[in-house]
Write a protein that holds these residues in place. Structure first.
Motif, PDB file in Angstrom:
ATOM      1  N   UNK A   1     -15.957 -33.750 -24.795  1.00 23.03           N
ATOM      2  CA  UNK A   1     -16.601 -32.502 -25.213  1.00 23.03           C
ATOM      3  C   UNK A   1     -15.765 -31.288 -24.799  1.00 23.03           C
ATOM      4  N   UNK A   2     -14.996 -31.455 -23.753  1.00 24.37           N
ATOM      5  CA  UNK A   2     -14.213 -30.338 -23.236  1.00 24.37           C
ATOM      6  C   UNK A   2     -12.855 -30.198 -23.932  1.00 24.37           C
ATOM      7  N   UNK A   3     -12.436 -31.200 -24.681  1.00 25.10           N
ATOM      8  CA  UNK A   3     -11.120 -31.099 -25.315  1.00 25.10           C
ATOM      9  C   UNK A   3     -11.223 -30.333 -26.636  1.00 25.10           C
ATOM     10  N   UNK A   4     -10.092 -30.168 -27.312  1.00 18.04           N
ATOM     11  CA  UNK A   4     -10.039 -29.402 -28.563  1.00 18.04           C
ATOM     12  C   UNK A   4     -10.118 -30.288 -29.792  1.00 18.04           C
ATOM     13  N   UNK A   5     -10.520 -31.538 -29.600  1.00 16.59           N
ATOM     14  CA  UNK A   5     -10.588 -32.481 -30.715  1.00 16.59           C
ATOM     15  C   UNK A   5     -12.033 -32.610 -31.178  1.00 16.59           C
ATOM     16  N   UNK A   6     -12.380 -32.097 -32.364  1.00 15.89           N
ATOM     17  CA  UNK A   6     -13.787 -32.110 -32.802  1.00 15.89           C
ATOM     18  C   UNK A   6     -14.288 -33.473 -33.245  1.00 15.89           C
TER      19      UNK A   6
END
Length: 334
Positions: free
Chosen positions: A88-93
């Motif tokens: 959830x914290x990364x930039x990968x949706x």
């Protein structure tokens, strides 16, 4: 992460359960601005850095109010105490589907929202109250405070709040402090950091000395000394210390266990920070550390270890005040 991305704010409250009972309305009343609470339970330095950096990247933050958990730094593993869903914290949706499609969300979180909406119970309603988000005490009478309550709570807990540490651990504590907090402060010079030391009760420091050990107490105090000295050098930091104020830490009507204090005491702390009292300076830094030695040696708290182990000691011996009544800080004699 959803709050960080979508909430409107310009100020952050960051910390562990030591900060969870601060209401957003309390923060706004004392300091102005628009606040968000980033206070996961057991918030470790690595967790605090992660949520702060994410907030700084999302919104123009002007101010951070943060609790500096001295005893929390004793966990030198520097791991999140409560596991974070990193996806959830990364930039990968496209990996965020894991958030919705898991048994905790479907089986617990969603039913809780519907239950709280239908319920008249205040403790459930407060779970949906943005002002009290993360709070573990809603002042509805469910929490008990006072000396006997702290003994019972600590006995049920079955563990103490401080890790045993040695010189090698102190090096790790300092490394984590530099890496996870000081580096963030130095990177964001345009942000004002209001940092305070949470007022653990006198019983907590007595427990460190007599249950964890003198060596550990000395290391925690030396870590506090070094950390405060570093923070005093930062121009965007204001530093406040409540740990040696006996009117606070020796009044157990303010505590539910050795370290967790009431919402009323929390509001008092916020007012003191706004007024600039309890401010740490070069002149009083050493007394804010050495004073804890005296706090730890207060003999009227010597039963904390024995009573927590189940030994019979006269209730409230050596403690002034009625443990059944919540003492407001403003009512304390100075």
């Amino acid at each position: 992460p959803g709050l960080i991305r979508h909430y409107e704010y310009d100020s952050l409250l960051v910390g562990s359960s030591m900060c969870q009972n601060f209401g957003l309305s309390d923060l706004q009343r004392e300091f102005g601005g628009s606040w968000i609470k980033l206070t996961p339970s057991g918030c470790r330095p690595v967790t605090a850095r992660k949520v702060m950096e994410m907030a700084f990247a999302e919104k123009p933050v002007k101010r951070v109010l943060m609790g500096l958990d001295i005893l929390g730094y004793g966990d030198t593993t520097n791991q999140h105490k409560v596991a974070l869903p990193e996806y959830i914290y990364d930039d990968t949706p496209w990996n965020d589907y894991k958030y919705l499609w898991n048994k905790t969300i479907i089986g617990e979180a969603i039913p809780l929202v519907f239950k709280a909406n239908r319920s008249e119970r205040r403790n459930l309603k407060c779970k949906l109250d943005a002002d009290r988000m993360w709070s573990w005490d809603f002042e509805d009478g469910r929490r008990q405070y006072g000396y006997d309550a702290t003994v019972l709570e600590d006995k049920l807990r079955g563990e103490f709040y401080a890790c045993k540490v040695d010189q090698a651990a102190k090096e790790m504590m300092l490394r984590n402090f530099h890496q996870e907090l000081l580096a963030v402060i130095q990177k964001h010079r345009d942000v004002e950091f209001l940092i305070f030391t949470p007022p653990y009760s006198a019983k907590a420091w007595y427990g460190v000395k007599y249950k964890v050990g003198d060596e550990s107490l000395a290391i925690y105090l030396d870590f506090k000394r070094l950390a405060l000295r570093k923070l005093l050098c930062e121009p965007n930091v204001k530093l406040f210390d409540f740990q040696t104020d006996r009117d606070i830490v020796a009044n157990f009507d303010n505590y539910k266990d050795c370290i967790h204090y009431s919402p009323s005491l929390g509001r008092f702390l916020l007012s003191q920070i706004r007024q600039g009292t309890h401010r740490v300076t070069e002149a009083n830094l050493e007394s804010s550390v050495s004073g804890l030695v005296e706090i730890a040696e207060l003999r009227e708290h010597e039963d904390v270890v024995g009573r927590a182990a189940g030994e019979h000691v006269a209730a409230g011996a050596g403690i002034d005040g009625d443990a059944g009544e919540l003492a407001l800080p403003g009512e304390i004699d100075h």
